[in-house]
Design an enzyme around this catalytic site. Structure first.
Site, mmCIF file in Angstrom:
data_model
loop_
_atom_site.group_PDB
_atom_site.id
_atom_site.type_symbol
_atom_site.label_atom_id
_atom_site.label_comp_id
_atom_site.label_asym_id
_atom_site.label_seq_id
_atom_site.Cartn_x
_atom_site.Cartn_y
_atom_site.Cartn_z
ATOM 1 C CB THR A 58 -0.898 0.032 1.254
ATOM 2 O OG1 THR A 58 -0.080 0.330 2.394
ATOM 3 C CG2 THR A 58 -1.605 -1.287 1.484
ATOM 4 C CB CYS A 59 0.210 4.882 0.229
ATOM 5 S SG CYS A 59 -1.123 4.901 -0.905
ATOM 6 C CG ASN A 60 0.832 4.964 4.623
ATOM 7 O OD1 ASN A 60 1.595 5.814 4.169
ATOM 8 N ND2 ASN A 60 -0.414 5.214 4.931
ATOM 9 N NE ARG A 61 0.457 -1.377 6.695
ATOM 10 C CZ ARG A 61 0.992 -1.296 7.904
ATOM 11 N NH1 ARG A 61 1.899 -2.168 8.292
ATOM 12 N NH2 ARG A 61 0.632 -0.341 8.727
ATOM 13 C CD GLN A 127 -9.756 4.457 3.427
ATOM 14 O OE1 GLN A 127 -9.284 4.325 4.554
ATOM 15 N NE2 GLN A 127 -10.558 5.452 3.102
ATOM 16 C CD GLN A 131 -4.858 -0.078 1.052
ATOM 17 O OE1 GLN A 131 -4.583 -0.092 2.244
ATOM 18 N NE2 GLN A 131 -4.615 0.966 0.278
ATOM 19 N N GLY A 201 -13.924 30.758 -3.285
ATOM 20 C CA GLY A 201 -12.594 30.223 -3.558
ATOM 21 C C GLY A 201 -12.744 28.720 -3.707
ATOM 22 C CB ALA A 202 -12.340 26.271 -5.723
ATOM 23 C CB ALA A 206 -13.001 24.502 -0.876
#
Lengths: 433, 294
Positions: A58-61, A127, A131, A201-202, A206
């Site tokens: 995953t992104c972190n492991r 999530q 995974q 604004g965006a 937001a």
């Protein structure tokens, strides 16, 4: 699929790293895409035949779970680290200092905690469970799942489900946009379907907040920007209606919910200006999510009746409170993980006794059959019913005799592989290896 | 007979256990609590229903026409409402607000006169009497539900003003929904109370034509008491309506709804204090409670 026998002593090994140990730069290079993970599992199967493996990336492991015979090369952590480095084209020496190595029961405990989100960057995030499921499915398709990893991953999903249902670890929201919508805006409005949302604004925050609002049913969205062309462009991208900045007062008078993220250096809406606007609102409630720094709305506006004004700091404080609330649930979650780990390990140890039990049952059954044959020859007048009755009585007798040793084996399995009892049974009943 | 064995204590205890389960939401999570809570509330409601059925069958005069029966009917309606709301919104702790009121009403019923109204002897009087009692039930239920919504609105608004996330196990409905409930219940309470008052006057006029002995004297304090209640509810609804489109309108309405419950409590207490020919004899002595419990 490999058919590594689970009946004999099997060992589990985990090598890998997460956000806790591996720096982001190295994590990015170590990460596997789905295709790369499938290819790596194929290489594993060829390099370590008869062994099981699941690769979680995953992104972190990035974690490689392997199982096999204790003497298998695949179970040596050094081989697995080298395998990971080869797959990603990295030098093993670079991975060595940051890669964790875990064996047997600790692997099970770790996977259960990971699946329940207890090791995630955001505690309890859901999530990771998807995974973990995906990694298992990929390994099944690659044919590297065996009885042990299959059992372990199924048990991990069960443990994660228990943690979700029985604790509040993943319950409270922890991101600013989700807290802003679910804990504050949704506490004022029953529905967003008939509400007018105004984006001033965006900024990134937001648009993320708008995503949550859309999920909650918001349909009528207006985008307001200092630059008219930018407002049109943003409105087209966000499926909203553009408005000129000169219409700010009118739009505020008509809005029910405002998300403001301008880059202005001073307040965009002062208290005096808002008082005039409020008089045109007929007392309707207004939720203002002021996500700009510095703030777009004068903080005193929040003291006016029926105006619910929240700044980034307010929302961050609420997120922090929710995070602490999740932390408080950790002991309960860890207790579930421990309970499930011990249960899985006991089952795993008990499975190692299966061949001995089978031999014991077969031996007794064989002896019983021989005795029955002899008895029926000596009593030829016995009818079929009587023979069946006698046969069943023999079977019941054998089962009752076998019951105490089986209970003892199961009980002993809770504290580790019951080698002593198994050896004793082998010697007492002269069972083969 | 089996039904005669059911006492007030049976269903009051069930509701008390359900209330304990509701309160435990604030302390810890549990996977089985909802089932236990709904189970006890359902068991209480069943016992409550059987008890009322047994009372209706056993009374010689107009069934369930005594003040005690009316309080028990009111408690039954609120308990049924609680069960329905809990099944529809399992995460909202509505029982923390409703069940104490149910228990208080059951307690009040044990002190209230339990002699069925002797005044309603013919079918016309009985029909009016039932209509009058039904309207009483409608406005009192509306007042209680409005007060619960009002209290929830004030708690939710207080939490939003303090900018705090929701407390575990104490998630309130939205302000918008609560405001809608408050406005509707205040209106229903005012109109139903006024109708109950008028129907009572009509009923008394019918009785009065038969002879003064069969009616409630026009100077009876019960009539004054009801008049004051009606006046309060109409004023409260009028104020809520007038302030509906004002910034502080919902907050004022929430307070009016909560205060209406206090006025109702005072109204009930006043009923105990004044002697009246309306609705049976005076309050029962404490000794009689032992009999009820049996």
């Amino acid at each position: 699929m490999t058919t590594a026998p689970a009946s004999t002593a099997t060992t589990l090994t985990l090598v890998g790293g997460s956000h806790r140990t591996v720096p982001l730069e190295l994590r990015e290079r170590l990460a596997f895409s789905t295709e790369q993970a499938a290819a790596a599992l194929g290489r594993f199967r060829d390099r370590f035949p008869g062994c099981e493996a699941v690769l979680l990336s995953t992104c972190n492991r990035v974690e490689l779970y392997a199982a096999g015979e204790p003497e298998s090369a695949a179970l040596e952590a050094a081989s697995l680290v080298s395998f990971l480095a080869d797959c990603r084209g990295l030098e093993t020496a670079r991975l060595e200092p940051v890669i964790s190595r875990v064996q047997d029961e600790a692997v099970v405990r770790h996977l259960f905690g990971v699946a329940a989100g207890l090791d995630s960057m955001v505690l309890g995030e859901p999530q990771i469970l998807g995974q973990v499921k995906q990694a298992w499915t990929l390994a099944r398709e690659a044919g590297t799942v065996g009885p042990l990893t299959a059992g372990m991953f199924q048990a991990a999903l069960r443990a994660a489900k228990r943690v979700t249902n029985e604790t509040g670890v993943g319950r409270e929201r922890t991101s600013i946009p989700s807290v802003a919508v679910a804990d504050f805006a949704a506490a004022v409005f029953e529905t967003f379907a008939d509400k007018r949302v105004l984006l001033i604004g965006a900024g990134k925050m937001a648009t993320e907040t708008l995503r949550y609002l859309r999920e909650a049913g918001a349909r009528d969205v207006t985008v307001l920007n200092r630059t008219a062309s930018r407002a049109v462009e943003l409105a087209a991208r966000l499926a909203a209606r553009p408005a000129a900045f000169t219409d700010l007062a009118d739009e505020l008078a008509a809005a029910d919910l405002v998300v403001s993220t301008t880059g202005a250096e001073e307040s965009v809406v002062s208290l005096e200006a808002f008082r005039e606007i409020a008089s045109r609102r007929e007392g309707r409630p207004l939720v203002v999510l002021d996500l700009a720094v510095p703030r777009d709305f004068d903080p005193q506006i929040g003291d006016l009746p029926n105006v619910w004004l929240y700044s980034v700091d307010d929302l961050a404080a609420a997120c922090d409170a929710n995070r602490k609330s999740r932390q408080r649930e950790m002991p309960a979650a860890l207790a579930i993980i421990e309970e499930e780990t011990l249960r899985f390990m006991a089952d795993m140890h008990h499975r190692t006794t299966a061949p001995v039990i089978e031999q014991l049952k077969a031996g007794w059954s064989e002896t019983g059959e021989a005795e029955l044959e002899r008895l029926f020859r000596r009593l030829p007048d016995l009818g079929e019913t009587e023979q069946t009755e006698i046969r069943q009585a023999f079977e019941r007798y054998a089962a009752k005799l076998l019951h105490p040793p089986l209970v003892s084996l199961r009980s002993e399995s809770r504290s580790g592989p019951p080698h002593g009892l198994v050896d004793a049974l082998k010697r007492l009943f002269q069972l083969g290896e | 007979m089996f039904l005669s064995g059911i006492s007030v204590v049976c269903f009051a205890a069930s509701y008390a256990v359900a209330l304990g389960c509701e309160a435990s939401r604030l302390l810890f999570r549990s996977g089985v609590r909802s089932m236990v809570m709904v189970g006890f509330a359902s068991a209480g409601l069943l016992a409550h229903t059987l008890y009322l059925g047994w009372r209706a069958a056993a009374e010689s005069a107009v069934p369930l026409s005594s003040p005690a029966d009316l309080y028990l009917l009111l408690a039954w309606l609120l308990a049924a409402g609680y069960l329905w709301l809990t099944l529809a919104n399992p995460r909202t702790p509505v029982g923390l607000f409703l069940l104490p009121i149910v228990l208080v009403l059951v307690g009040v019923a044990t002190f209230a006169p339990d002699v069925p109204s002797p005044l309603l002897q013919d079918s016309t009087s009985r029909a009016w009497g039932w209509f009058h009692a039904a309207l009483h039930l409608v406005w009192t239920v509306a007042v209680v539900l409005g007060a619960v919504a009002g209290a929830m609105w004030l708690i939710q608004a207080g939490r939003l003003a303090r900018k705090r996330p929701p407390t575990r196990g104490f998630r309130m409905p939205s302000l918008e929904r609560l405001a809608l409930v408050m406005h509707r219940t205040l209106a229903i309470a005012a109109w139903a109370a006024a109708a109950a008052f008028v129907s009572g006057i009509i009923l008394n006029a019918i009785q009065y034509r038969r002879g003064a002995a069969e009616s409630v004297p026009w100077t009876d304090l019960v009539i004054v008491r009801m008049g004051i209640m009606v006046l309060w509810l109409i004023v409260a609804d009028g104020v809520a309506l007038a302030l509906r489109r004002r910034p502080r309108g919902d907050r004022v309405t929430a307070w009016l709804a909560v205060v209406s419950l206090l006025v109702l409590a005072g109204w009930i207490a006043w009923g105990f204090a004044i002697p009246s020919r309306h609705g049976g004899s005076a309050a029962r002595p404490v000794v009689a409670l032992v009999e009820v419990a049996r």
